[in-house]
Structures are given as C-alpha cells and as structure tokens.
Write a protein that holds these residues in place. Sequence first.
Motif, PDB file in Angstrom:
ATOM      1  N   UNK A  41       0.907  -1.252   0.085  1.00  0.00           N
ATOM      2  CA  UNK A  41       0.192   0.002  -0.141  1.00  0.00           C
ATOM      3  C   UNK A  41       0.875   1.362  -0.040  1.00  0.00           C
ATOM      4  N   UNK A  42       1.966   1.343   0.737  1.00  0.00           N
ATOM      5  CA  UNK A  42       2.785   2.518   0.732  1.00  0.00           C
ATOM      6  C   UNK A  42       3.540   2.715  -0.489  1.00  0.00           C
ATOM      7  N   UNK A  43       3.888   1.691  -1.257  1.00  0.00           N
ATOM      8  CA  UNK A  43       4.354   1.915  -2.624  1.00  0.00           C
ATOM      9  C   UNK A  43       3.479   2.179  -3.268  1.00  0.00           C
ATOM     10  N   UNK A  44       2.405   1.679  -3.676  1.00  0.00           N
ATOM     11  CA  UNK A  44       1.332   1.949  -4.611  1.00  0.00           C
ATOM     12  C   UNK A  44       0.935   3.610  -4.350  1.00  0.00           C
ATOM     13  N   UNK A  64      13.425 -13.516  -2.964  1.00  0.00           N
ATOM     14  CA  UNK A  64      12.741 -13.078  -4.377  1.00  0.00           C
ATOM     15  C   UNK A  64      11.471 -12.265  -3.875  1.00  0.00           C
ATOM     16  N   UNK A  65      11.467 -11.131  -3.500  1.00  0.00           N
ATOM     17  CA  UNK A  65      10.379 -10.254  -3.081  1.00  0.00           C
ATOM     18  C   UNK A  65       9.641  -9.584  -4.382  1.00  0.00           C
ATOM     19  N   UNK A  66       9.588 -10.298  -5.511  1.00  0.00           N
ATOM     20  CA  UNK A  66       9.227  -9.631  -6.409  1.00  0.00           C
ATOM     21  C   UNK A  66       8.049  -8.798  -6.640  1.00  0.00           C
ATOM     22  N   UNK A  67       7.008  -9.051  -5.681  1.00  0.00           N
ATOM     23  CA  UNK A  67       5.528  -8.430  -5.746  1.00  0.00           C
ATOM     24  C   UNK A  67       5.883  -7.116  -5.492  1.00  0.00           C
ATOM     25  N   UNK A  68       6.885  -6.593  -4.621  1.00  0.00           N
ATOM     26  CA  UNK A  68       7.108  -5.153  -4.361  1.00  0.00           C
ATOM     27  C   UNK A  68       7.573  -4.169  -5.761  1.00  0.00           C
ATOM     28  N   UNK A  69       8.012  -4.942  -6.752  1.00  0.00           N
ATOM     29  CA  UNK A  69       8.254  -4.284  -7.973  1.00  0.00           C
ATOM     30  C   UNK A  69       6.846  -4.078  -8.720  1.00  0.00           C
ATOM     31  N   UNK A  70       5.906  -4.680  -8.435  1.00  0.00           N
ATOM     32  CA  UNK A  70       4.561  -4.518  -9.138  1.00  0.00           C
ATOM     33  C   UNK A  70       4.038  -2.876  -9.269  1.00  0.00           C
ATOM     34  N   UNK A  71       4.267  -2.241  -8.113  1.00  0.00           N
ATOM     35  CA  UNK A  71       3.820  -0.782  -8.143  1.00  0.00           C
ATOM     36  C   UNK A  71       4.761   0.361  -8.933  1.00  0.00           C
ATOM     37  N   UNK A  72       5.990  -0.551  -9.289  1.00  0.00           N
ATOM     38  CA  UNK A  72       6.830   0.572  -9.758  1.00  0.00           C
ATOM     39  C   UNK A  72       7.291   0.305 -11.337  1.00  0.00           C
TER      40      UNK A  72
END
Length: 260
Positions: A41-44, A64-72
Amino acid sequence: MATFADLKKIHDEHLDPKKVVECYTSKESEFEKDSIKSLLGSLTKAFPAAGVEGKTMIMLSVAPFLQYLLPVCESFTEIIIGGSTDKCISEIEKWKTNAPGAIDFSYAAKAMCELQGNRDAWSGKLDMLRGKIKQVLIYDFFNCNPFFPIVVTPADCLFLKHSLECQATNKEEFRTCLKNASPLLKKGGHLILMACLEQTYYVVDGFKFPNLSVNKDFVIKVLDEGGYAIKESEVLPRRVFKLYDLADYTSVLYIRALKK
C-alpha cells in the motif's frame, strides 16, 4: 562472533527463498497484513506522486520479493534483480519464465490492482513485470562492485528490500554494505529502502536466522553519512500481534531518498 562470511554460508546452506516468500508475504501468511496490505500500500501510494522514474531500476534483496516491484515497474524501462544466493537466483529465473513450480505472486498483484481501483488488471501487471526484468544477477555486498565481475550502468533507482539488515552482522558491516551498494545508483537517483526494525531473528522452515537489529535513527544517520537526502520516511507499526517466535520485528521502515 559471527561474521558476514559466516552469515552468507548460513544463507547459502539453509535459506529457502521460496519458503521465505510463502511464510512472510503470501495470502496464507500470518504476516500478510504487514507485508502486503501495509508495504504494498505504501509503495502504491508513494510512487506516482514522487516522480520516481527512469530507464533502469536495480533491486537487491535477501529473497525474491518480486511483488514489491509491481507498483513501480511501469516507471522504468528495465529492471535488474540481484539475488544473494544461487537458490534465490534460480527462483527468480523460474518466475520470470513462468516455469512449473514458480512462486505465485497473483495474490499480491490482485491486492495491488485493487488498491489502484482495477482488480481485473492483475494478470497484465505480472506479464509487464516479467517483460521488464532484463538481468538476474548474484550480488555480494562485501565486494565494492556487488555484481563483480559484471559491471552495470548506475541505475535511476536502487531498491533495497530487507537486505542490509539481513546480511550484516554488526552496524559497521551495515555501513559497508550500503557503501558498496551505492555505486549502483547514479547521482540524483532515488533510493528506496525497506527494513524491519529491532528484529534480531526470523524463522523459515524451522531454522532461526540472525538479523541485525536497527532503528530508524540509525538507518537515517547511515544514509546521511552515505550521501543521501531523505525525502520521505514512514514507520509502519507491526500489525501482527502474535508469532513473535517466528519474527521479532516491531515495525517496518520505508524510506525514499535522493543520492546527492
């Protein structure tokens, strides 16, 4: 006293990157409120307003925390991902090629798209991220070029996700890790850092991994000493009010800074 080399050996032998993701960031995880609803939520919210964009982003993480690249990922032409172990590299490559048994990030993509008001777009987000990952490289924080012998052009954005505090065994090593990672980011580029605060350990598949306990003041001091100007910082309090036997962090720190 354990050294960086000792900890690296422990990670190489015992850290299963897929189980890290499943334990701490999946839909079934007890830590889902912290890892998905809070961090994602913070990244989005932050990225569209912050002007974080450019040609290249580099992400370094202990898993591999790839999900945190989705907003960026929309903000960059290409992404380089660094994994700290061969097993981590293998899991990233499996996901990139959509191989059988790859980590499932569909839940995170659906959650992010829901935050953006278009839950049905999740599949396209995953495909976009796969297409933007151009290199998957192993890194070593204790080399002045973490990707040695490969040399990469300094990126527009460097994303450190649960990496420094997971791989340093003392505060001086934390400083060294940041110092060696910094040349991967160009001057004027954005640093995104996420770190668990006051965490001394985390457990994966029954194995207890040591973690360097840091607080916000220390991290900000190290960034200031390293030539960064803090533009945004947020402490996200722990929302999982149990399972301290699995991970004893008190909160998660989110920082966006500019390299001077």
